[in-house]
Enzyme design. Structure first.
Site, PDB file in Angstrom:
ATOM      1  N   HIS A 193     111.003 -61.158  11.268  1.00  0.00           N
ATOM      2  CA  HIS A 193     110.304 -59.929  11.653  1.00  0.00           C
ATOM      3  C   HIS A 193     109.337 -60.190  12.802  1.00  0.00           C
ATOM      4  O   HIS A 193     108.351 -60.909  12.636  1.00  0.00           O
ATOM      5  CB  HIS A 193     109.534 -59.430  10.418  1.00  0.00           C
ATOM      6  CG  HIS A 193     108.827 -58.140  10.594  1.00  0.00           C
ATOM      7  ND1 HIS A 193     107.486 -57.984  10.346  1.00  0.00           N
ATOM      8  CD2 HIS A 193     109.293 -56.924  10.984  1.00  0.00           C
ATOM      9  CE1 HIS A 193     107.142 -56.732  10.568  1.00  0.00           C
ATOM     10  NE2 HIS A 193     108.216 -56.063  10.955  1.00  0.00           N
TER      11      HIS A 193
ATOM     12  N   HIS B 237     104.770 -54.428  19.408  1.00  0.00           N
ATOM     13  CA  HIS B 237     104.776 -53.540  18.245  1.00  0.00           C
ATOM     14  C   HIS B 237     103.783 -52.381  18.353  1.00  0.00           C
ATOM     15  O   HIS B 237     104.168 -51.208  18.286  1.00  0.00           O
ATOM     16  CB  HIS B 237     104.489 -54.326  16.959  1.00  0.00           C
ATOM     17  CG  HIS B 237     104.409 -53.447  15.752  1.00  0.00           C
ATOM     18  ND1 HIS B 237     103.224 -52.882  15.325  1.00  0.00           N
ATOM     19  CD2 HIS B 237     105.360 -52.999  14.902  1.00  0.00           C
ATOM     20  CE1 HIS B 237     103.455 -52.131  14.259  1.00  0.00           C
ATOM     21  NE2 HIS B 237     104.749 -52.185  13.979  1.00  0.00           N
TER      22      HIS B 237
HETATM   23  O1  G3P Z   1     112.267 -53.060  11.374  1.00  0.00           O
HETATM   24  C1  G3P Z   1     111.519 -53.157  10.212  1.00  0.00           C
HETATM   25  C2  G3P Z   1     110.042 -53.032  10.430  1.00  0.00           C
HETATM   26  O2  G3P Z   1     109.710 -53.798  11.550  1.00  0.00           O
HETATM   27  C3  G3P Z   1     109.573 -51.624  10.629  1.00  0.00           C
HETATM   28  O3  G3P Z   1     108.206 -51.478  10.630  1.00  0.00           O
HETATM   29  O4  G3P Z   1     105.979 -51.237  11.619  1.00  0.00           O
HETATM   30  O5  G3P Z   1     106.875 -53.505  11.247  1.00  0.00           O
HETATM   31  O6  G3P Z   1     107.803 -52.063  13.053  1.00  0.00           O
HETATM   32  P1  G3P Z   1     107.185 -52.098  11.684  1.00  0.00           P
HETATM   33 CA    CA Z   2     109.572 -53.377  13.818  1.00  0.00          CA
END
Ligand code: G3P
Ligand code: CA
Length: 235
Positions: free
Chosen positions: A6, A48
């Site tokens: 992630h 992000h």
């Molecule tokens: O793609 C899964 C996750 O990354 C979605 O939430 O806020 O971490 O981008 P966020």
């Molecule tokens: Ca994400």
């Protein structure tokens, strides 16, 4: 079950940097998830938050900063001194950097009031780098996904959501979306959802799981991939 890092191995390195992606690969991940947005002058960057305040030494929203301004920022020091000098990469940089055999999950971060064609640029970059095969484009903005599918039906798309959908499989059918994958937050996973999604020929990738015990439970549930900040621990 695939282990998808992630924002890279973001538990150990500054999120969405090439350093975090390299570390995720060293840790044996099967895939990497990144977030993309458009700068003021239309460059697709990997970041992000809407603003650069938390993860760089700059301030302001990505949409209000030029690529030249973002390029100068340090995106590593906030995490630890060791990563001083890490940069905010462009999607083009990431596509050049990562092996094509690795699964890439590009999350399109787009708000409906900022309609400057991020989807088109993402599709063009994936086409330019011959990166359609092992890439999934996901978004919480399902309108973006629909547009992408109309631009190039070969792009694999996945719906991100954080809710219990009453009839998940009817949702995409009713909206004429040819989905590759479902990306629900793990709070909303049920055996019934996993079965329905897989019975309809789609994958289910869930996020963000940073706990080994929870990871084991989800493996037993039979999901196709887990998105985590700690790829080594989940492995
Ligand atoms: O793609 C899964 C996750 O990354 C979605 O939430 O806020 O971490 O981008 P966020
Ligand atoms: Ca994400």
């Amino acid at each position: 079950m695939l282990i998808i890092a992630h924002r890279g191995a973001s538990g150990y390195a500054p999120e969405n940097t090439l350093a975090a992606m390299d570390l995720a690969m060293e840790q044996g991940c099967d895939g990497i998830e990144i977030d993309v947005q458009l700068t003021k002058d239309g460059v697709v960057v990997v970041h992000h938050d809407w603003s650069v305040d938390r993860t760089t030494n700059g301030s302001g929203e990505i949409k209000d900063l030029t690529w030249k301004e973002i390029q100068k920022l340090d995106a590593g020091f906030w995490f630890s001194e060791e990563f001083t000098g890490e940069k905010v990469p462009t999607l083009d940089d990431v596509l050049k950097h990562l092996p094509k055999t690795l699964l890439l999950n590009v999350e399109v971060k787009s708000r409906s009031f900022d309609d400057r064609g991020l989807e088109k640029k993402v599709v063009e970059l994936l086409e330019k780098h011959h990166r359609l095969e092992n890439t999934v484009v996901s978004s919480f903005n399902h309108l973006c996904l629909q547009r992408i599918q109309l631009m190039n039906p070969q792009v694999k798309i996945g719906i991100l959501y954080e809710a219990h959908l009453l009839e998940p499989c009817n949702y995409f059918k009713a909206n004429d979306l040819n989905l590759y994958s479902f990306h629900p937050c793990h709070y909303y996973l049920t055996p019934d959802l996993v079965k329905k999604v897989q019975d309809n020929g789609m994958k289910i990738y869930s996020w963000t799981i940073n706990d080994g015990e929870r990871g084991k439970n989800l493996k037993a549930l039979g999901i196709d991939g887990i998105i985590t900040n700690y790829p080594d621990m989940l492995r």
